[in-house]
Design a protein around this motif. Sequence first.
Motif, PDB file in Angstrom:
ATOM      1  N   SER A   8       0.861  -1.190   0.000  1.00  0.00           N
ATOM      2  CA  SER A   8       0.000   0.000   0.000  1.00  0.00           C
ATOM      3  C   SER A   8       0.891   1.231   0.000  1.00  0.00           C
ATOM      4  CB  SER A   8      -0.934   0.000   1.213  1.00  0.00           C
ATOM      5  OG  SER A   8      -0.171   0.015   2.414  1.00  0.00           O
ATOM      6  N   LEU A   9       0.332   2.326  -0.542  1.00  0.00           N
ATOM      7  CA  LEU A   9       1.048   3.597  -0.593  1.00  0.00           C
ATOM      8  C   LEU A   9       0.412   4.574   0.377  1.00  0.00           C
ATOM      9  CD1 LEU A   9       1.622   4.040  -4.437  1.00  0.00           C
ATOM     10  CD2 LEU A   9       3.376   3.690  -2.693  1.00  0.00           C
ATOM     11  N   GLU A  10       1.233   5.217   1.192  1.00  0.00           N
ATOM     12  CA  GLU A  10       0.759   6.212   2.149  1.00  0.00           C
ATOM     13  C   GLU A  10       1.421   7.544   1.826  1.00  0.00           C
ATOM     14  OE1 GLU A  10       1.644   4.743   6.002  1.00  0.00           O
ATOM     15  OE2 GLU A  10       0.315   2.992   5.843  1.00  0.00           O
ATOM     16  N   SER A  11       0.597   8.536   1.560  1.00  0.00           N
ATOM     17  CA  SER A  11       1.123   9.851   1.183  1.00  0.00           C
ATOM     18  C   SER A  11       1.814  10.511   2.370  1.00  0.00           C
ATOM     19  CB  SER A  11      -0.006  10.758   0.671  1.00  0.00           C
ATOM     20  OG  SER A  11      -0.602  10.194  -0.473  1.00  0.00           O
ATOM     21  N   GLU A  12       2.900  11.242   2.069  1.00  0.00           N
ATOM     22  CA  GLU A  12       3.620  11.999   3.074  1.00  0.00           C
ATOM     23  C   GLU A  12       3.794  13.427   2.585  1.00  0.00           C
ATOM     24  OE1 GLU A  12       7.230   9.880   3.844  1.00  0.00           O
ATOM     25  OE2 GLU A  12       6.243   8.469   5.203  1.00  0.00           O
ATOM     26  N   ALA A  17       5.807   9.541  -0.966  1.00  0.00           N
ATOM     27  CA  ALA A  17       4.930   8.498  -0.425  1.00  0.00           C
ATOM     28  C   ALA A  17       5.772   7.446   0.267  1.00  0.00           C
ATOM     29  CB  ALA A  17       4.086   7.876  -1.544  1.00  0.00           C
ATOM     30  N   ARG A  18       5.141   6.756   1.187  1.00  0.00           N
ATOM     31  CA  ARG A  18       5.770   5.626   1.878  1.00  0.00           C
ATOM     32  C   ARG A  18       5.130   4.346   1.350  1.00  0.00           C
ATOM     33  NH1 ARG A  18       8.102   4.266   7.154  1.00  0.00           N
ATOM     34  NH2 ARG A  18       8.397   6.509   7.428  1.00  0.00           N
ATOM     35  N   ARG A  20       4.328   0.652   1.931  1.00  0.00           N
ATOM     36  CA  ARG A  20       4.248  -0.284   3.047  1.00  0.00           C
ATOM     37  C   ARG A  20       3.978  -1.683   2.481  1.00  0.00           C
ATOM     38  NH1 ARG A  20       3.605   0.728   8.309  1.00  0.00           N
ATOM     39  NH2 ARG A  20       2.941   2.881   7.859  1.00  0.00           N
ATOM     40  N   ASP A  42       4.816   6.925  -8.362  1.00  0.00           N
ATOM     41  CA  ASP A  42       4.971   7.975  -7.354  1.00  0.00           C
ATOM     42  C   ASP A  42       6.397   8.013  -6.826  1.00  0.00           C
ATOM     43  OD1 ASP A  42       2.316   8.446  -7.705  1.00  0.00           O
ATOM     44  OD2 ASP A  42       1.695   7.232  -5.971  1.00  0.00           O
ATOM     45  N   ASP A  48       8.616   0.441   3.870  1.00  0.00           N
ATOM     46  CA  ASP A  48       8.395  -0.054   5.228  1.00  0.00           C
ATOM     47  C   ASP A  48       8.171  -1.558   5.182  1.00  0.00           C
ATOM     48  OD1 ASP A  48       7.739  -0.539   7.811  1.00  0.00           O
ATOM     49  OD2 ASP A  48       6.132   0.962   7.940  1.00  0.00           O
TER      50      ASP A  48
END
Length: 370
Positions: A8-12, A17-18, A20, A42, A48
Amino acid sequence: MEGGAEFSLESEAEGSARLRLSGPYLISTIGEIDQNLDAIGDSISAIDLSQVSEIDTVGAWVICRLSRQHSAQVVGASERAQRLIDAVGASSSEAEIRPPRLPLWERASERMGLWVQDGAQSLVGVVGFLGQILIASFSLLRHPRRFRGRALVRQAELVGVDALPIIGLMSFLIGIVIAQQGAVQLAQFGAESLTVNLVGRITLRELGVLMTAIMVAGRSGSAFAAQIGTMKLTEEVDAMRTIGISPVEALVIPRVLACTFMMILLGFYSSVVAIIGGAVVGDLLLGIPFWNFLERIKDVVPTYDLWVGLIKAPVFGLIVGLAGCYHGMKVRGNSEEVGLRTTMAVVSAIFAVIVLDAFFAVFFTEIGWG
């Protein structure tokens, strides 16, 4: 997918993006998401691995690849995962997979040099192989009981008797073609009767023996190479040496002798059948009766034409037998080598036969048998 690798991609902040990763990243699970991971466009700042349950070398390689592509930092990795990632990363190389291509003149010179070197080594090998045959022949003369007469008879049957149908058919058709095409050309000068001379001389002197040698090379020379080569791979040749049996005496000499002697009979047989084919064409197309065609052969064909063919036949047979046995004894490694050596046996035998035929043509012309 339950129990599979996921991400999954988590915006920062600042548009990054992070990534995971979760689940087992193994060779059995990662294939289903590998293309999706490659398609991520991205900007990834971190990868992670805190939720990765299992990982192997393939998973570590995928993570290293993603890290290099996005200049991302790997975080949350377990001790085992970190060891694998470090090992895979240390083994990566930026070197070119293919070496730089040399200029054409360098490649051509290198290839020509290799051909010359291989040719010289092959020549030395053939001379050495011929020396082994001569030594084994003298040994058999001293101990004639060791000579394998049954093997000679068997090989003579395979090389000669079994080849009669195919060589007969080939020679008959060649005689028909020579007579028909020769008659068409001679008709322009009103000399159709000279077709008898053409068929008789060219078959007895040249084509009868030459085409037979080519047929024997493709039929028996290849068989010699394949048989002996297979025995080399299955270590039967080594077993023969172990129990005190010379492979040259048992395998090579019977085949070479059979090929040499049977070529005399096959060459004469081929010439006779070709003349019969020409006589059939003469009877059907030229108005020359069949038996008259054969009678005229005795008058228009010199006796030395027959001797030329009979002299060349055993030499061609010797060349074919040596080529087949030599390449069979040179088989090494795997079954692919058998096919390669079989092909080389046929090609080298046919090439040597044609070169020798040209030499004989010049030689017999110089001594007045032209």
